[in-house]
Design a protein around this motif. Structure first.
Motif, PDB file in Angstrom:
ATOM      1  N   VAL A   8       0.756  -1.117   0.138  1.00  0.00           N
ATOM      2  CA  VAL A   8       0.044  -0.042  -0.056  1.00  0.00           C
ATOM      3  C   VAL A   8       0.874   1.389   0.025  1.00  0.00           C
ATOM      4  O   VAL A   8       0.272   2.271  -0.051  1.00  0.00           O
ATOM      5  N   ALA A   9       2.223   0.846   0.028  1.00  0.00           N
ATOM      6  CA  ALA A   9       3.151   2.324  -0.048  1.00  0.00           C
ATOM      7  C   ALA A   9       2.663   3.675   0.789  1.00  0.00           C
ATOM      8  O   ALA A   9       2.793   4.558   0.519  1.00  0.00           O
ATOM      9  N   THR A  10       2.709   3.246   2.079  1.00  0.00           N
ATOM     10  CA  THR A  10       2.229   4.097   3.203  1.00  0.00           C
ATOM     11  C   THR A  10       0.884   4.680   2.952  1.00  0.00           C
ATOM     12  O   THR A  10       0.755   5.768   3.603  1.00  0.00           O
ATOM     13  N   GLN A  33       1.754  -4.671   2.909  1.00  0.00           N
ATOM     14  CA  GLN A  33       3.227  -4.378   2.939  1.00  0.00           C
ATOM     15  C   GLN A  33       3.133  -2.968   2.949  1.00  0.00           C
ATOM     16  O   GLN A  33       2.410  -2.185   2.064  1.00  0.00           O
ATOM     17  N   GLU A  34       4.339  -2.233   3.683  1.00  0.00           N
ATOM     18  CA  GLU A  34       4.536  -0.932   3.391  1.00  0.00           C
ATOM     19  C   GLU A  34       3.273   0.043   4.192  1.00  0.00           C
ATOM     20  O   GLU A  34       2.997   1.092   3.694  1.00  0.00           O
ATOM     21  N   GLY A  80       6.040  -2.214   8.754  1.00  0.00           N
ATOM     22  CA  GLY A  80       5.065  -2.071   7.756  1.00  0.00           C
ATOM     23  C   GLY A  80       4.362  -3.176   7.284  1.00  0.00           C
ATOM     24  O   GLY A  80       3.200  -3.157   6.313  1.00  0.00           O
ATOM     25  N   LEU A  81       4.744  -4.417   7.905  1.00  0.00           N
ATOM     26  CA  LEU A  81       4.046  -5.663   7.497  1.00  0.00           C
ATOM     27  C   LEU A  81       2.861  -5.877   8.317  1.00  0.00           C
ATOM     28  O   LEU A  81       2.770  -5.817   9.495  1.00  0.00           O
ATOM     29  N   LEU A  82       1.609  -6.047   7.683  1.00  0.00           N
ATOM     30  CA  LEU A  82       0.237  -6.481   8.431  1.00  0.00           C
ATOM     31  C   LEU A  82      -0.434  -7.681   7.892  1.00  0.00           C
ATOM     32  O   LEU A  82      -0.516  -7.612   6.706  1.00  0.00           O
ATOM     33  N   SER A  87      -1.919   3.399  -4.398  1.00  0.00           N
ATOM     34  CA  SER A  87      -0.554   2.848  -4.102  1.00  0.00           C
ATOM     35  C   SER A  87       0.074   2.756  -5.723  1.00  0.00           C
ATOM     36  O   SER A  87      -0.628   2.611  -6.376  1.00  0.00           O
ATOM     37  N   ASP A  88       1.462   2.358  -5.853  1.00  0.00           N
ATOM     38  CA  ASP A  88       1.940   2.342  -7.129  1.00  0.00           C
ATOM     39  C   ASP A  88       2.017   0.789  -7.217  1.00  0.00           C
ATOM     40  O   ASP A  88       2.407   0.316  -8.146  1.00  0.00           O
ATOM     41  N   HIS A  89       1.393  -0.188  -6.461  1.00  0.00           N
ATOM     42  CA  HIS A  89       1.296  -1.404  -6.562  1.00  0.00           C
ATOM     43  C   HIS A  89      -0.368  -1.512  -6.846  1.00  0.00           C
ATOM     44  O   HIS A  89      -1.111  -0.881  -6.251  1.00  0.00           O
ATOM     45  N   LYS A  90      -0.743  -2.627  -7.712  1.00  0.00           N
ATOM     46  CA  LYS A  90      -2.083  -3.073  -7.781  1.00  0.00           C
ATOM     47  C   LYS A  90      -2.213  -4.252  -6.803  1.00  0.00           C
ATOM     48  O   LYS A  90      -1.485  -5.231  -6.630  1.00  0.00           O
TER      49      LYS A  90
END
Length: 540
Positions: free
Chosen positions: A95-97, A124-125, A166-168, A397-400
């Protein structure tokens, strides 16, 4: 939220309570076996690769041949009799914070049929700046709240969670499954920045589900194109070093079913940026599969060959411009003397699974795993992946995010809760109430166990209205009926639907639930002005 006083006169929250418990050890151990799993192939012509345990292998010339073959493998993998099907929906997302989106309904696929039984969500993140991380230790983070607020009204309870920087990792289950999810344990492994800060690594949750041992491991491995071998080493290190306090399943790979997922950070090697984007835009993803680093690493790493993965039949999920479906358009920059450049698209976000033990039968290929244990016919478990995809609709985020849906077809070791609980008579805040409970099977009980009163739609085990301790002086015998009084001052004043839950301190789970019951509106509610004395002109 109310709290009873402890036996020492102090106010306690039983969920976070710690101490030496007087235990009654169980006389029963749960063990089991696994058989069979359906072949996974692709479903779009023309000729397509099949990603299997040994890399990229095999072809299907036409969809008709594929469906015919899949049907045969599916029939071979079904339970012979008496199986129960459960649906597992998994999510992995870096989720890039970012803060969570307003609506996660699409991500959780809440309206699909058959309905989901278990949700496992790995992020993550998650924002983990020192101030934010400390505040999240005191109050649950915004992502956890978003998922709980979405799932609780639909009858899902948060079983447990695990956070490392950052890991959940979050696990949710339908309310009626709670008494059959037992022996919950969590752990973590740090790998980033010399293993101290925990910006990379893995967090895991293990438990038994109707007696079958399962483990979920959420990972964030080393980044950048040139670190494929380091990612493999980190993954193997996490699998080997994580330990649980259970003799039969002391390590991750000891479990009957293991799901490993997260931002594994494997990239697409060799191909240039123009070729990657051209292949993606034209829908020719098959041109990229053989250069996927994880697929390539499977050829040489025996422990990776034990893990299965569905077809990469979706676009690479990294790296996007935020709030768009456009791959990285950032301008090259320079950091600390190094030339930066646009990130190449890659399948960094993955969901893998493994069953134990694993041997290949003479009739099935690499996608069907059969257990050779002597008990395989008594308590089998079949895992079939139904969907494996990304959700392009989310852009924070920059991830999907990547999702996978599995069918778990299993034969239950048991279908009776360890504890039976029920309210006695009418409940209202105008008088003390009664409940009784009965231990139906010997287990590791404790005088620190407690029974909570929950409003229907509660979010987790700590979301109770009030609670009472189990019998103080001695542990009950099996089938002994124990009656407990609940002070009227602790009972909600307003009417509503409620449920009683027995929480086991040693198992860290609710192991018994009553049927839903009604608490009546109290006369005190009117006296205290919580409700009007008249409604629509009628005397209340």
């Amino acid at each position: 939220m109310f709290r009873f006083k402890s036996r020492a006169g102090c106010v306690w929250d039983p969920v976070s309570r710690r101490g030496t418990a007087e235990n009654k050890k169980t006389k029963r151990q749960t063990t089991g076996t696994i058989v069979g799993k359906q072949t996974q192939t692709l479903d779009s012509p023309p000729e397509r690769f099949v990603i299997c345990a040994h890399g990229v292998c095999g072809f299907y010339q036409t969809p008709q041949e594929k469906h015919k073959d899949q049907g045969e493998k599916m029939s071979a993998g079904k339970l012979k009799s008496g199986g129960t099907k459960c649906r597992l929906h998994m999510v992995t997302w870096n989720v890039a914070t970012a803060e969570p989106p307003e609506d996660v309904t699409s991500l959780l696929q809440l309206d699909v049929q058959p309905p989901t039984d278990l949700f496992v969500i790995g992020l993550q993140e998650v924002n983990s700046t020192p101030i934010r991380f400390i505040s999240d230790l005191l109050v649950e983070d915004s992502w956890s709240h978003t998922f709980m607020d979405t799932l609780a009204p639909r009858g899902f309870i948060k079983v447990t969670s695990m956070r490392m920087q950052g890991l959940l990792l979050l696990v949710f289950a339908k309310q009626h499954h709670l008494p059959y999810i037992r022996h919950i344990q969590t752990t973590y492994t740090r790998t980033g920045i010399f293993g101290y800060w925990g910006n990379k690594g893995g967090v895991s949750v293990r438990f038994t589900f109707y007696g079958h041992t399962v483990c979920f491991l959420n990972c964030h491995l080393a980044a950048h194109m040139n670190y494929a071998l380091q990612r493999v080493d980190e993954f193997e290190h996490i699998l080997e070093t994580q330990e649980f306090d259970n003799a039969d399943t002391a390590h991750v790979l000891d479990h009957k079913a293991v799901f490993c997922f997260g931002d594994l950070n494997f990239r697409i090697a060799d191909h240039g940026l123009h070729f990657l984007r051209s292949s993606i835009n034209s829908g020719r993803l098959n041109l990229l599969w053989t250069k996927d680093q994880l697929t390539m690493m499977k050829k040489n790493e025996p422990f990776l060959q034990e893990f299965e993965e569905g077809p990469l039949n979706f676009k690479p999920t990294y790296k996007f411009d935020r709030n768009s479906d456009t791959y990285d358009t950032s301008s090259p920059k320079t950091w600390f003397g190094f030339n930066g450049k646009k990130r190449k698209p890659a399948w960094t976000d993955r969901i893998l699974w493994r069953i134990k033990p694993k041997t290949l039968s003479s009739e099935d290929d690499e996608k069907t795993s059969v257990c050779t244990d002597d008990e395989q016919d008594e308590y089998p478990l079949v895992i079939t992946q139904d969907k494996y995809n990304s959700d392009m609709s989310y852009g924070v985020s920059d991830h999907k995010p990547v999702t996978a849906t599995f069918t778990l077809e299993l034969r239950k070791y048991f279908d009776t809760p360890l504890v039976h609980i029920s309210p006695i008579g009418v409940w209202s805040a105008d008088q003390d109430a009664l409940l009784n409970y009965t231990v139906q099977e010997d287990f590791m009980s404790s005088t620190w166990d407690w029974i909570g009163l929950y409003k229907v739609g509660f979010k987790n085990a700590s979301d109770y209205e009030t609670f009472v301790w189990v019998r103080e002086k001695e542990l009950p015998e099996t089938n002994e009926v124990i009656e407990i009084s609940v002070d009227k001052d602790e009972i909600p004043l307003i009417s509503g639907q409620y449920v009683l839950g027995y929480f086991s301190t040693n198992m860290q789970s609710i192991i018994g639930l009553s049927a839903n019951f009604q608490i009546l509106e109290s006369k005190r509610a009117v006296m205290e002005g919580l409700i009007p004395e008249t409604i629509n002109g009628l005397n209340k």
